[in-house]
Scaffold this motif. Structure first.
Motif, short mmCIF file in Angstrom:
data_model
loop_
_atom_site.label_atom_id
_atom_site.label_comp_id
_atom_site.label_asym_id
_atom_site.label_seq_id
_atom_site.Cartn_x
_atom_site.Cartn_y
_atom_site.Cartn_z
N ALA A 198 63.56 -5.44 -32.25
CA ALA A 198 64.85 -6.10 -32.14
C ALA A 198 64.74 -7.21 -33.23
O ALA A 198 65.77 -7.48 -34.07
N ALA A 253 66.94 -6.29 -24.58
CA ALA A 253 67.19 -5.61 -23.42
C ALA A 253 66.65 -4.22 -23.38
O ALA A 253 66.42 -3.44 -22.49
N LEU A 254 67.07 -3.51 -24.73
CA LEU A 254 66.89 -1.92 -24.77
C LEU A 254 65.62 -1.41 -25.41
O LEU A 254 65.07 -0.44 -24.66
N VAL A 255 65.12 -2.30 -26.33
CA VAL A 255 63.82 -1.83 -27.01
C VAL A 255 62.74 -3.00 -26.87
O VAL A 255 62.96 -4.01 -26.44
N ASP A 256 61.80 -2.61 -27.79
CA ASP A 256 60.60 -3.65 -27.91
C ASP A 256 61.15 -4.66 -28.54
O ASP A 256 61.86 -4.51 -29.67
N TYR A 257 60.64 -5.75 -28.13
CA TYR A 257 61.07 -7.31 -28.95
C TYR A 257 60.67 -7.20 -30.64
O TYR A 257 61.81 -7.75 -31.17
N VAL A 308 71.17 -7.68 -26.79
CA VAL A 308 71.49 -6.52 -26.27
C VAL A 308 70.11 -5.61 -26.60
O VAL A 308 69.65 -4.84 -25.90
N LEU A 309 70.00 -5.60 -27.86
CA LEU A 309 68.78 -5.04 -28.57
C LEU A 309 67.47 -5.11 -27.74
O LEU A 309 66.51 -4.37 -27.34
#
Lengths: 188, 496
Positions: free
Chosen positions: A145, A138-142, A135-136
């Protein structure tokens, strides 16, 4: 020897409900769903999936009966046929490792099931952490995450110190930056 | 094929070939040293990184890693009495006692020499058999390919550990998964459940990462503690003595290399079998077998020769027929397919340079691993003192990010996670992951050739051609033999 004793013990039980039964049930449902869905396709397209689905459903049904009802002797014989390179009395490396672990922890084999249910809770927690990572992602930079996942899993699940958790998180994130962004020049 | 010999050698010797070789070898050794991780894991994790690379350089990296894994496993077997991989288990019996006697250097150098020369032996056999294999496979058509795929699946299920029933069920499960997606022969889209992602079917990269890297990392995390329970603390002298020991026992080394090669050629029989077979042969053929188990150098030479020569043997069915000879070969087969190569006879005709690079790297990887092992074993072994709860999160990230890196699609990461959970459950409940992997890899070939045979010859096409019929009979025999043997043994015991 222990495997035989466990088998004898299980044969005396009428009905068993454990992880193996659940897994066999899930696989059987998988095969049944795929079998029914295959009926929607044209005859050539469904020939192989339908055959595999029917075979798989039957095999998993028999496996399920054998696991859930240990007294069902005939199923037991078919299902527990060893492969060419197996000998029933020779413990696998996994069994030896488990046995050594139990002896070390001073736990009797009857408490093995309790250990196993704790393990499944741990697995579920790990899966939830990995889902959170996705989920992270998908939302922020890898990189963020990755850093968050390594830190939280090490701190909360592995119960390591703050210093170790933060150090590992930084090292892994740096390593990933060097590998994916610098060396491989990816556009993640 | 041999006109490509020099160009293939240049690929390894020209920069960045040596860099990739050293990197791959080092990674392979690290994975080999850590129990629970091995060839399939390192291939699954390196696989996404090779996407987009030059095919020959990709082979250098991957085969270099794969070649180094067995020796990595042997280092931990000798120094901490814990085999890094199943194929190094027999090395513990005499390796660790030798280390305890202060002869760790001798044991490691003997293992390194036997591994290196064993790999050379395997590569020579492979080189000799490949041109012969080319002539044979020109007789193959669709029915033969289908029967080969079926035989490959049956052999794996017949020899995989645990229940035969579960092995067959696992293979059927893998075949079922391989039917997902767009089928070019029938023109239909199956089991996508409305998802565009599944149009391509189950993608091999995330599936392998999940089955091997994520699944094993879950197991590693759950097990807790450090890998090294006992360890040798001392000097690493006697290196020269170890190297000479291999040449003093050259007959034993040669016989065990032959054993390893034969075991490797038989599809589905893993490295652990060759390891124990060779050790057993060393004990049985020795005049003074009483020293085995308490630090006999022959107990290190024998299994090491076998578990490295088996890689060359395993490449024979993999390259000639496209049927994997072992689990690592199954993953390698998937890698080759995704990288655009078609394993089998066409590969030797269309990509002879890549085939030769593969053979050269198999040897070169072992040479580099031997050198690293002799001089760097102590340093590499520090990995086994890292708690598994610290190692596992790193492997999770390498795996999931590797899956994401391939196409930048979250679906791949989700698929890896699903297969990781599946792998853990399969391992716990005795289902064969090997059968699933091989079914996934061979499933599409089996379906395509099945339909093509039916279209051209009908159902009799499988049974009127002599090679196809022979393969069918062998397949039937492999599946039924365990049941027949059990019935015969039972009759024997009741009559006695």
């Amino acid at each position: 020897m222990e495997k035989r004793m466990m088998t004898v013990k299980r044969a005396n039980e009428r009905v068993v409900f454990n992880g193996a039964v659940v897994f066999c049930f899930v696989l059987m449902v998988f095969f049944l769903i795929f079998t029914f869905v295959s009926l929607e396709y044209n005859s050539r397209a469904r020939s192989i999936p339908l055959t595999l689905g029917l075979l798989g459903s039957l095999m998993m049904f028999i496996q399920l009966i054998s696991e859930a009802f240990p007294g069902a002797g005939i199923f037991h014989k078919i299902v527990h046929q060893e492969s060419l390179l197996d000998k029933a009395d020779t413990p696998t490396a996994e069994e030896e490792k488990d046995k050594a672990k139990l002896i070390k922890e001073n736990v009797s084999p009857s408490k093995k099931n309790d250990l196993r249910s704790k393990e499944w809770v741990q697995v579920l927690r790990l899966v939830l952490w990995m889902t959170g990572f996705i989920v992270l992602l998908a939302l922020v930079d890898y990189l963020l995450a990755v850093a968050a996942f390594v830190f939280w899993v090490t701190k909360i699940e592995a119960r390591e110190s703050w210093v170790r958790s933060i150090s590992l998180s930084i090292c892994v994130t740096l390593g990933f930056y060097l590998l994916f962004d610098v060396v491989l020049n990816s556009q993640l | 094929m041999f006109e490509s010999a020099i160009p293939a050698l240049m690929e390894i010797l020209t920069w960045p070939g040596p860099l990739y070789l050293c990197l791959g070898t080092l990674l392979g050794m690290m994975f080999g040293i850590l129990p629970g991780l091995g060839g399939p894991q390192v291939l699954a994790l390196l696989f996404p990184i090779t996407y987009g690379m030059d095919i020959n350089l990709a082979m250098v990296l991957l085969i270099g890693a794969m070649a180094a894994v067995p020796f990595g496993g042997s280092i931990s077997a000798i120094l901490i009495n814990t085999p890094g991989t199943g194929q190094s288990a027999a090395t513990c019996f005499d390796g660790f006692p030798l280390a305890q006697k202060g002869k760790a250097g001798m044991a490691i150098s003997a293992a390194a020499t036997a591994s290196c020369l064993g790999a050379v032996f395997g590569a020579v056999i492979l080189t000799v058999l490949l041109p012969v294999g080319r002539r044979v496979v020109l007789l193959f058509s669709y029915p033969e390919y289908f029967m080969l795929a079926l035989m490959g699946l049956s052999v794996i299920t017949a020899v995989s550990k645990g229940s035969l029933w579960k092995g067959i069920a696992s293979a059927i499960f893998g075949l079922m998964l391989s039917t997902m997606g767009y089928d070019p022969v029938t023109g239909s889209v199956r089991y996508t459940f409305g998802s565009d992602y599944l149009w391509d079917g189950i993608r091999l990269v995330p599936a392998f990462i999940g089955l091997f890297a994520v699944g094993e990392a879950i197991d590693l995390f759950i097990s807790r503690g450090k890998i090294a329970q006992s360890s040798f603390k001392g000097r690493m002298g006697g290196i020269g003595e170890g190297i000479l020991a291999v040449f003093r026992n050259f007959g034993l080394f040669f016989r065990c290399s032959v054993i390893g090669c034969i075991v490797g050629i038989i599809p589905g029989v893993g490295g652990a079998v060759s390891n124990f077979l060779a050790y057993g042969h060393a004990v049985q053929s020795s005049k003074n077998s009483g020293t085995f188990g308490s630090g006999d150098i022959r107990g290190v030479i024998a299994p090491e020769a076998a578990n490295n020569s088996k890689d060359g043997g395993a490449l024979v069915p993999t390259l000639i027929f496209g049927i994997p000879g072992s689990l690592e070969m199954a993953v390698l087969l998937g890698v080759l397919i995704v990288l655009g190569l078609e394993p089998g006879p066409r590969m030797m005709l269309e990509n002879p340079e890549t085939v030769l690079v593969l053979i050269y790297v198999l040897v070169a990887g072992n040479i580099v691993a031997s050198l690293i092992g002799i001089f760097g074993a102590g340093f590499l072994l520090k990995l086994t003192h890292v708690p598994s709860t610290l190692l596992a999160p790193v492997i999770f990230m390498l795996g999931l990010m590797g899956a994401y890196f391939t196409n930048g699609i979250l679906g791949d990461v989700i698929l890896s996670l699903v297969f990781g959970i599946l792998a853990f459950a399969m391992k716990r409940f005795g289902f064969s992951r090997i059968a699933v992997v091989i079914a996934l890899v061979l499933g599409r070939l089996a379906q395509k050739t099945f339909h093509q045979t039916l279209m051209l010859w009908g159902i009799k096409g499988f049974f009127v051609r002599p090679i196809s019929l022979t393969l069918f009979i062998i397949t039937l025999g492999m599946v039924l033999f365990p049941y027949l043997r059990a019935t015969m043994l039972k009759k024997k015991s009741t009559s006695s």
